[in-house]
Design a protein around this motif. Structure first.
Motif, mmCIF file in Angstrom:
data_model
loop_
_atom_site.group_PDB
_atom_site.id
_atom_site.type_symbol
_atom_site.label_atom_id
_atom_site.label_comp_id
_atom_site.label_asym_id
_atom_site.label_seq_id
_atom_site.Cartn_x
_atom_site.Cartn_y
_atom_site.Cartn_z
ATOM 1 N N THR A 39 36.620 -53.664 -28.468
ATOM 2 C CA THR A 39 36.107 -52.309 -27.859
ATOM 3 C C THR A 39 37.410 -52.159 -26.778
ATOM 4 N N VAL A 40 37.532 -50.542 -26.329
ATOM 5 C CA VAL A 40 38.081 -49.539 -26.076
ATOM 6 C C VAL A 40 38.205 -48.891 -24.345
ATOM 7 N N ALA A 41 38.398 -49.154 -23.282
ATOM 8 C CA ALA A 41 37.986 -48.658 -22.334
ATOM 9 C C ALA A 41 39.766 -48.309 -21.283
ATOM 10 N N GLU A 42 39.190 -47.181 -20.480
ATOM 11 C CA GLU A 42 40.163 -46.107 -20.146
ATOM 12 C C GLU A 42 40.549 -46.347 -19.061
ATOM 13 N N ARG A 43 41.724 -46.621 -18.249
ATOM 14 C CA ARG A 43 42.392 -46.780 -17.315
ATOM 15 C C ARG A 43 43.139 -46.053 -16.736
ATOM 16 N N LEU A 44 43.321 -45.481 -15.358
ATOM 17 C CA LEU A 44 44.159 -44.250 -14.885
ATOM 18 C C LEU A 44 44.872 -44.914 -14.105
ATOM 19 N N THR A 45 46.001 -44.153 -14.607
ATOM 20 C CA THR A 45 47.766 -44.103 -13.692
ATOM 21 C C THR A 45 47.930 -42.942 -13.348
ATOM 22 N N TYR A 46 49.141 -42.693 -12.504
ATOM 23 C CA TYR A 46 49.504 -41.042 -11.662
ATOM 24 C C TYR A 46 51.158 -41.039 -11.486
ATOM 25 N N HIS A 47 51.544 -40.204 -12.886
ATOM 26 C CA HIS A 47 53.153 -39.886 -13.085
ATOM 27 C C HIS A 47 53.085 -38.519 -12.644
ATOM 28 N N LEU A 48 54.280 -38.362 -12.045
ATOM 29 C CA LEU A 48 54.928 -37.786 -11.265
ATOM 30 C C LEU A 48 56.901 -37.485 -11.862
ATOM 31 N N SER A 49 56.835 -36.272 -12.499
ATOM 32 C CA SER A 49 58.398 -36.335 -13.472
ATOM 33 C C SER A 49 59.529 -35.895 -11.884
ATOM 34 N N ALA A 64 40.342 -42.585 -3.124
ATOM 35 C CA ALA A 64 41.097 -42.888 -2.657
ATOM 36 C C ALA A 64 42.704 -42.714 -2.581
ATOM 37 N N ILE A 65 43.258 -43.858 -3.848
ATOM 38 C CA ILE A 65 44.371 -44.018 -4.118
ATOM 39 C C ILE A 65 44.758 -42.997 -5.157
ATOM 40 N N GLY A 66 44.302 -42.234 -5.530
ATOM 41 C CA GLY A 66 44.278 -41.256 -6.862
ATOM 42 C C GLY A 66 44.651 -39.657 -5.675
ATOM 43 N N ARG A 67 44.134 -39.902 -4.999
ATOM 44 C CA ARG A 67 44.152 -38.280 -4.334
ATOM 45 C C ARG A 67 45.535 -38.433 -3.296
ATOM 46 N N PHE A 68 45.491 -40.104 -3.189
ATOM 47 C CA PHE A 68 46.563 -40.162 -2.501
ATOM 48 C C PHE A 68 48.270 -39.774 -3.236
ATOM 49 N N PHE A 69 47.922 -40.039 -4.376
ATOM 50 C CA PHE A 69 48.985 -39.797 -5.468
ATOM 51 C C PHE A 69 49.328 -38.569 -5.762
ATOM 52 N N ALA A 70 48.368 -38.042 -5.772
ATOM 53 C CA ALA A 70 48.147 -36.537 -6.473
ATOM 54 C C ALA A 70 48.624 -35.590 -5.275
ATOM 55 N N ASN A 71 48.462 -35.780 -4.032
ATOM 56 C CA ASN A 71 49.170 -35.337 -3.144
ATOM 57 C C ASN A 71 50.310 -34.901 -2.842
ATOM 58 N N PHE A 72 51.325 -36.163 -3.721
ATOM 59 C CA PHE A 72 52.519 -35.713 -4.248
ATOM 60 C C PHE A 72 52.715 -34.733 -4.599
ATOM 61 N N GLY A 73 51.942 -34.253 -6.175
ATOM 62 C CA GLY A 73 51.924 -33.974 -7.051
ATOM 63 C C GLY A 73 52.160 -34.392 -8.133
ATOM 64 N N ALA A 74 51.606 -35.056 -8.619
ATOM 65 C CA ALA A 74 51.111 -36.264 -10.082
ATOM 66 C C ALA A 74 50.063 -35.774 -10.564
ATOM 67 N N ARG A 75 50.432 -36.245 -11.668
ATOM 68 C CA ARG A 75 49.681 -35.770 -13.186
ATOM 69 C C ARG A 75 48.325 -37.048 -13.308
ATOM 70 N N PRO A 76 47.157 -37.059 -13.136
ATOM 71 C CA PRO A 76 46.768 -38.408 -13.850
ATOM 72 C C PRO A 76 46.717 -38.702 -15.598
ATOM 73 N N VAL A 77 47.034 -40.327 -15.846
ATOM 74 C CA VAL A 77 47.478 -40.462 -16.965
ATOM 75 C C VAL A 77 46.722 -41.217 -17.066
ATOM 76 N N LEU A 78 45.603 -41.042 -18.058
ATOM 77 C CA LEU A 78 45.033 -42.158 -18.838
ATOM 78 C C LEU A 78 45.481 -43.493 -20.096
ATOM 79 N N TYR A 79 45.620 -44.517 -19.827
ATOM 80 C CA TYR A 79 46.024 -45.557 -21.260
ATOM 81 C C TYR A 79 44.789 -45.961 -21.279
ATOM 82 N N PRO A 80 44.296 -46.751 -22.875
ATOM 83 C CA PRO A 80 43.504 -47.647 -22.531
ATOM 84 C C PRO A 80 43.800 -48.956 -22.178
ATOM 85 N N ALA A 81 42.601 -49.639 -22.314
ATOM 86 C CA ALA A 81 42.240 -50.420 -22.431
ATOM 87 C C ALA A 81 41.371 -51.874 -23.302
ATOM 88 N N LEU A 82 42.096 -52.596 -24.144
ATOM 89 C CA LEU A 82 40.853 -53.242 -25.257
ATOM 90 C C LEU A 82 41.051 -54.325 -24.828
#
Length: 315
Positions: free
Chosen positions: A137-147, A295-313
């Motif tokens: 089965t697959v689930a979605e995880r979330l990180t943040y990337h900033l170019s 709360a962590i996601g908002r902290f990262f997003a405030n640097f202009g970072a975008r959310p990026v999904l990646y899968p967990a098997l």
């Protein structure tokens, strides 16, 4: 008399190789030939994070590794468990242009017969995952990337207004907080453990041994960047962060901050300093390695970072 025709090349096939059977020179060559391979699949990273591991490997006619799927495992009472090592965000399938076995399902079919249970996080490029064989089965995880391509000032314009204001106010102080290089990871770990107990993280002090090994291995290769912020008057450690460089950019691997450090904005300074040092590099990204907690996601997003999904098997 015409010479006999050359024998046809044998087709590449998949093999499950235990650690004792792995050729790490061929492993590194395979990873180096794989466009966009995550840094965590390098042999030195796996050695630090997992110690030993198995893999499903596609062998070419000369024994070269054309593709591979790392498989860290542990022995449990009910059988062998495939797991995601600590401080290792993603693993997944490593393909090279020479690979003839490009379907993840073929690799998973071998893993299913080798492991009693399995969990592994894959890079974002693996999404979506069609045709997974049962019982995966697959689930979605979330990180943040900033170019990191734009210049420093352009990136700072993408910060939240409050972040820009706090940076400006710190700069105007008579004794502003500053970021400096550090060389003592244990001091940073002690700060982290002073407010993050095993009840919060699920980790005992011994579980941080892989982080120490990763720090040492990355430092030996000139890839580790340990930074800290101290109180200008008392010298008290307010915050610190460990970054790891790789071909695709920078990983925000581990960080800690005291209550006083958070109140003073020390984590903001650490990330701003790292962004400033690595800005202006097209194609590079800062991977914040997290963000599933709001709360962590908002902290990262405030640097202009975008959310990026990646899968967990898992199965």
């Amino acid at each position: 008399m015409a010479p006999p025709p050359a024998p046809a090349a044998l087709p590449a096939v998949l093999h499950l190789l235990r650690f004792a059977d792995l050729n790490l020179t061929r492993w590194d060559a395979c990873v180096a030939a794989s466009p966009g391979a995550p840094p965590y699949v390098q042999a030195w990273w796996l050695a630090a994070a997992a110690g030993r591991w198995a893999a499903v490997v596609e062998l070419g006619p000369a024994g070269e590794y054309r593709s591979l799927l790392p498989l860290p495992t542990k022995r449990r009472i009910r059988g062998r468990v495939g797991y995601q090592p600590l401080f290792t965000q993603q693993l997944g399938l490593v393909l090279t242009p020479a690979s003839q076995q490009r379907e993840l399902a073929d690799y998973l079919a071998i893993i299913k017969n080798y492991c009693h249970s399995f969990y592994q996080q894959l890079p974002p490029a693996a999404r979506p995952l069609p045709g997974l064989p049962p019982p995966f089965t697959v689930a979605e995880r979330l990180t943040y990337h900033l170019s990191l391509g734009p210049a420093t000032e352009v990136l700072r314009q993408g910060y939240a207004a409050d972040y820009r204001r706090r940076l400006r106010r710190n700069h105007e102080l008579q004794a502003p907080l500053t970021v400096a290089a550090a060389d003592n990871l244990d001091e940073l770990l002690a700060l982290f453990l002073s407010y993050r107990s095993a009840e919060h993280t699920g980790l005992r002090p011994r579980h941080y041994a892989p982080l120490r090994r990763l720090w040492a291995a990355a430092r030996a290769r000139g890839l580790a960047e340990l930074r800290r912020v101290r109180h200008p008057a008392t010298g008290e450690l307010l915050a610190g962060a460990l970054f790891i460089r790789y071909d695709g950019g920078l990983i925000y691997l581990f960080a800690a901050a005291s209550a006083a450090g958070r109140a003073a904005g020390a984590p903001l300074l650490l990330l701003d300093e790292a962004i400033g040092r690595h800005a202006g590099q097209p194609g590079q990204v800062l991977d914040f390695e997290g963000g599933s907690l709001p709360a962590i996601g908002r902290f990262f997003a405030n640097f202009g970072a975008r959310p990026v999904l990646y899968p967990a098997l898992s199965f």
